[in-house]
Design a protein around this motif. Structure first.
Motif, PDB file in Angstrom:
ATOM      1  N   UNK A   1     -35.349 -18.164  31.806  1.00  0.00           N
ATOM      2  CA  UNK A   1     -35.665 -16.849  31.259  1.00  0.00           C
ATOM      3  C   UNK A   1     -35.000 -15.741  32.068  1.00  0.00           C
ATOM      4  N   UNK A   2     -34.922 -15.913  33.376  1.00  0.00           N
ATOM      5  CA  UNK A   2     -34.249 -14.905  34.191  1.00  0.00           C
ATOM      6  C   UNK A   2     -32.775 -14.793  33.811  1.00  0.00           C
ATOM      7  N   UNK A   3     -32.128 -15.918  33.573  1.00  0.00           N
ATOM      8  CA  UNK A   3     -30.702 -15.905  33.207  1.00  0.00           C
ATOM      9  C   UNK A   3     -30.466 -15.251  31.858  1.00  0.00           C
ATOM     10  N   UNK A   4     -31.355 -15.498  30.910  1.00  0.00           N
ATOM     11  CA  UNK A   4     -31.128 -15.047  29.530  1.00  0.00           C
ATOM     12  C   UNK A   4     -31.772 -13.700  29.227  1.00  0.00           C
ATOM     13  N   UNK A   5     -32.287 -13.024  30.251  1.00  0.00           N
ATOM     14  CA  UNK A   5     -32.923 -11.722  30.069  1.00  0.00           C
ATOM     15  C   UNK A   5     -32.049 -10.629  30.671  1.00  0.00           C
ATOM     16  N   UNK A   6     -31.910  -9.538  29.938  1.00  0.00           N
ATOM     17  CA  UNK A   6     -31.136  -8.402  30.446  1.00  0.00           C
ATOM     18  C   UNK A   6     -31.990  -7.566  31.389  1.00  0.00           C
ATOM     19  N   UNK A   7     -31.368  -7.123  32.463  1.00  0.00           N
ATOM     20  CA  UNK A   7     -32.050  -6.286  33.444  1.00  0.00           C
ATOM     21  C   UNK A   7     -31.157  -5.091  33.779  1.00  0.00           C
TER      22      UNK A   7
ATOM     23  N   UNK B   1     -38.231 -20.107  19.349  1.00  0.00           N
ATOM     24  CA  UNK B   1     -39.372 -19.418  18.733  1.00  0.00           C
ATOM     25  C   UNK B   1     -40.106 -18.559  19.749  1.00  0.00           C
ATOM     26  N   UNK B   2     -40.254 -19.083  20.959  1.00  0.00           N
ATOM     27  CA  UNK B   2     -40.911 -18.315  22.024  1.00  0.00           C
ATOM     28  C   UNK B   2     -40.078 -17.079  22.365  1.00  0.00           C
ATOM     29  N   UNK B   3     -38.757 -17.229  22.467  1.00  0.00           N
ATOM     30  CA  UNK B   3     -37.882 -16.088  22.755  1.00  0.00           C
ATOM     31  C   UNK B   3     -38.040 -14.986  21.709  1.00  0.00           C
ATOM     32  N   UNK B   4     -38.150 -15.393  20.466  1.00  0.00           N
ATOM     33  CA  UNK B   4     -38.295 -14.412  19.391  1.00  0.00           C
ATOM     34  C   UNK B   4     -39.679 -13.769  19.409  1.00  0.00           C
ATOM     35  N   UNK B   5     -40.673 -14.573  19.682  1.00  0.00           N
ATOM     36  CA  UNK B   5     -42.050 -14.063  19.659  1.00  0.00           C
ATOM     37  C   UNK B   5     -42.315 -13.072  20.782  1.00  0.00           C
ATOM     38  N   UNK B   6     -41.753 -13.334  21.968  1.00  0.00           N
ATOM     39  CA  UNK B   6     -42.014 -12.485  23.134  1.00  0.00           C
ATOM     40  C   UNK B   6     -40.744 -11.771  23.595  1.00  0.00           C
ATOM     41  N   UNK B   7     -40.027 -11.208  22.648  1.00  0.00           N
ATOM     42  CA  UNK B   7     -38.783 -10.509  22.978  1.00  0.00           C
ATOM     43  C   UNK B   7     -39.089  -9.213  23.726  1.00  0.00           C
ATOM     44  N   UNK B   8     -38.190  -8.834  24.658  1.00  0.00           N
ATOM     45  CA  UNK B   8     -38.325  -7.550  25.355  1.00  0.00           C
ATOM     46  C   UNK B   8     -38.120  -6.419  24.362  1.00  0.00           C
ATOM     47  N   UNK B   9     -39.002  -5.436  24.433  1.00  0.00           N
ATOM     48  CA  UNK B   9     -38.851  -4.299  23.532  1.00  0.00           C
ATOM     49  C   UNK B   9     -37.714  -3.390  23.978  1.00  0.00           C
ATOM     50  N   UNK B  10     -37.550  -3.261  25.284  1.00  0.00           N
ATOM     51  CA  UNK B  10     -36.465  -2.443  25.812  1.00  0.00           C
ATOM     52  C   UNK B  10     -36.131  -2.916  27.209  1.00  0.00           C
ATOM     53  N   UNK B  11     -34.988  -2.591  27.667  1.00  0.00           N
ATOM     54  CA  UNK B  11     -34.584  -2.978  29.013  1.00  0.00           C
ATOM     55  C   UNK B  11     -35.277  -2.071  30.011  1.00  0.00           C
ATOM     56  N   UNK B  12     -36.049  -2.612  30.971  1.00  0.00           N
ATOM     57  CA  UNK B  12     -36.741  -1.776  31.937  1.00  0.00           C
ATOM     58  C   UNK B  12     -35.758  -1.058  32.846  1.00  0.00           C
ATOM     59  N   UNK B  13     -36.072   0.158  33.217  1.00  0.00           N
ATOM     60  CA  UNK B  13     -35.214   0.956  34.083  1.00  0.00           C
ATOM     61  C   UNK B  13     -35.790   1.040  35.490  1.00  0.00           C
TER      62      UNK B  13
ATOM     63  N   UNK C   1     -29.764  -4.271  36.347  1.00  0.00           N
ATOM     64  CA  UNK C   1     -28.692  -4.616  37.274  1.00  0.00           C
ATOM     65  C   UNK C   1     -27.819  -5.774  36.778  1.00  0.00           C
ATOM     66  N   UNK C   2     -28.092  -6.311  35.559  1.00  0.00           N
ATOM     67  CA  UNK C   2     -27.284  -7.426  35.068  1.00  0.00           C
ATOM     68  C   UNK C   2     -27.390  -7.546  33.547  1.00  0.00           C
ATOM     69  N   UNK C   3     -26.398  -8.171  32.967  1.00  0.00           N
ATOM     70  CA  UNK C   3     -26.421  -8.488  31.552  1.00  0.00           C
ATOM     71  C   UNK C   3     -27.058  -9.869  31.350  1.00  0.00           C
ATOM     72  N   UNK C   4     -27.623 -10.084  30.196  1.00  0.00           N
ATOM     73  CA  UNK C   4     -28.196 -11.401  29.876  1.00  0.00           C
ATOM     74  C   UNK C   4     -27.095 -12.412  29.636  1.00  0.00           C
ATOM     75  N   UNK C   5     -27.293 -13.608  30.131  1.00  0.00           N
ATOM     76  CA  UNK C   5     -26.363 -14.700  29.822  1.00  0.00           C
ATOM     77  C   UNK C   5     -26.586 -15.142  28.373  1.00  0.00           C
ATOM     78  N   UNK C   6     -25.529 -15.644  27.754  1.00  0.00           N
ATOM     79  CA  UNK C   6     -25.731 -16.216  26.435  1.00  0.00           C
ATOM     80  C   UNK C   6     -26.408 -17.585  26.610  1.00  0.00           C
ATOM     81  N   UNK C   7     -26.995 -18.061  25.553  1.00  0.00           N
ATOM     82  CA  UNK C   7     -27.814 -19.272  25.637  1.00  0.00           C
ATOM     83  C   UNK C   7     -27.010 -20.492  26.062  1.00  0.00           C
ATOM     84  N   UNK C   8     -25.804 -20.635  25.537  1.00  0.00           N
ATOM     85  CA  UNK C   8     -24.995 -21.803  25.876  1.00  0.00           C
ATOM     86  C   UNK C   8     -24.680 -21.839  27.365  1.00  0.00           C
ATOM     87  N   UNK C   9     -24.392 -20.678  27.932  1.00  0.00           N
ATOM     88  CA  UNK C   9     -24.083 -20.617  29.361  1.00  0.00           C
ATOM     89  C   UNK C   9     -25.320 -20.964  30.193  1.00  0.00           C
ATOM     90  N   UNK C  10     -26.488 -20.482  29.759  1.00  0.00           N
ATOM     91  CA  UNK C  10     -27.724 -20.778  30.482  1.00  0.00           C
ATOM     92  C   UNK C  10     -28.069 -22.260  30.401  1.00  0.00           C
TER      93      UNK C  10
END
Length: 350
Positions: free
Chosen positions: A291-297, A337-349, A299-308
């Motif tokens: 989840x850390x790899x595939x989440x945008x923050x 399904x979990x990724x879709x259900x609990x998607x980030x609403x916005x990137x935290x600043x 200070x970083x962009x989210x990895x795509x799923x295949x890379x993760x």
């Protein structure tokens, strides 16, 4: 309406006993001249009182009582045995087999009424006690469920307290907890164990509460000294949670301490290797990193799923337990399904 089974091979006795039972009021007599048929009815149904004769063909009264008492839920139902024999040895044996009381033929009307009434009162009290126990059990269940709900809310808020000081999101702890439960399911863990992991996994980073902001919120790469301080969050989380009487907090303590251990022994804080790392920690390691790899923050962009996924496969056997990685990937449709259900609403600043 009390149901009273009367078992006697004599039609005359059945007629007499039926008459006496009807005079009690509020009772339904059920007559059986065949002991085996009477026994079967008593096993298929739940009488409030059984009246059984001692001397019968095929199955005597003592044998009847013994079989009746051996059946589930029949140990407390009153049994009144009627006999023309005053032999004490027979009475002693009948008592040992489960008879509640006796009447001697010829049956005295007054004595029958008194003894039958006492046993029906006993039965009524037993049923009230059973009903009350069920009510109490339901009240306990509801109270326990409420306590668990409050406990879970408190645990979630504790986890969020750590996340508020870290550029993560509440959705992150939801996702990684559900990922962890999916892995547990794929690995054949019980439903109770899956639920325990779902509740405990969000506390994996609760020790970050004790990490200074200048390290926790630093946007760039940590220095060696700063990373050494950051690593303390595993021990801090364990110290915060361990020693509790709560199974969830106990599991949370294990996870907090072990989820940064690596399968090849190069992790922290202890450097455990392989199966020496608690299974809960091995599972959470996969879920948390993915989840850390595939989440945008900020200070970083989210990895795509295949890379993760490739990262998990490459780290299998080194960073991660191979069995946990395979279990995670085997649940891939549910992961999405979990990724879709609990998607980030916005990137935290920051």
């Amino acid at each position: 309406m009390n149901r009273i089974a009367i078992v006697d091979d004599s039609d005359i006795n059945l007629t007499l006993l039926k008459h006496l039972v009807n005079k009690l009021g509020g009772c339904e007599p059920l007559l059986f001249s065949d002991a085996l048929k009477g026994l079967q009815w008593c096993l298929d149904n739940e009488p409030d009182l059984v009246i059984v004769d001692y001397m019968m063909p095929d199955l005597d009264g003592i044998g009847f009582i013994e079989r009746f008492r051996a059946a589930p839920g029949r140990s407390e139902i009153p049994v009144l045995m009627i006999t023309a024999n005053d032999d004490k040895e027979i009475r002693y044996e009948a008592l040992q087999r489960g008879a509640t009381d006796f009447l001697t033929k010829p049956v005295d009307t007054v004595e029958f009424r008194a003894r039958a009434s006492i046993m029906l009162t006993l039965r009524a009290n037993q049923k009230r006690m059973v009903d009350r126990n069920r009510e109490l059990a339901e009240e306990v269940r509801k109270a326990t469920a409420e306590i668990r709900s409050r406990e879970q809310e408190l645990l979630f808020r504790m986890s969020r307290a750590a996340e508020f000081r870290d550029p993560e999101t509440g959705a992150h702890i939801q996702r990684m907890a559900h990922y962890s439960a999916l892995v547990a399911r794929q690995m054949g863990m019980s439903e109770a164990e899956q639920e325990l992991l779902l509740q405990a996994a969000p506390m994996h980073d609760v020790g970050k509460i004790g990490i200074p902001d200048y390290i926790l919120l630093k946007p760039g790469k940590l220095t060696h000294e700063e990373f050494e301080v950051m690593k303390n969050h595993a021990k801090l989380g364990h110290e915060l949670l361990h020693g509790s009487g709560s199974a969830v907090l106990q599991a949370g303590a294990v996870i907090a301490l072990s989820h940064h251990e690596k399968y090849d022994g190069s992790g922290y804080p202890v450097g455990l290797r392989g199966d020496a790392i608690p299974l809960l920690g091995r599972i959470v390691a996969v879920a948390d990193v993915f989840d850390a790899l595939t989440s945008e923050r900020p200070y970083k962009k989210a990895w795509d799923l295949d890379k993760a996924v490739a990262f998990l496969r490459e780290g299998s056997g080194a960073h991660f337990d191979p069995a946990c990685v395979e279990a995670f990937l085997a649940a891939w449709s549910d992961v999405l399904s979990v990724r879709e259900r609990f998607a980030d609403e916005e990137v935290p600043q920051l």
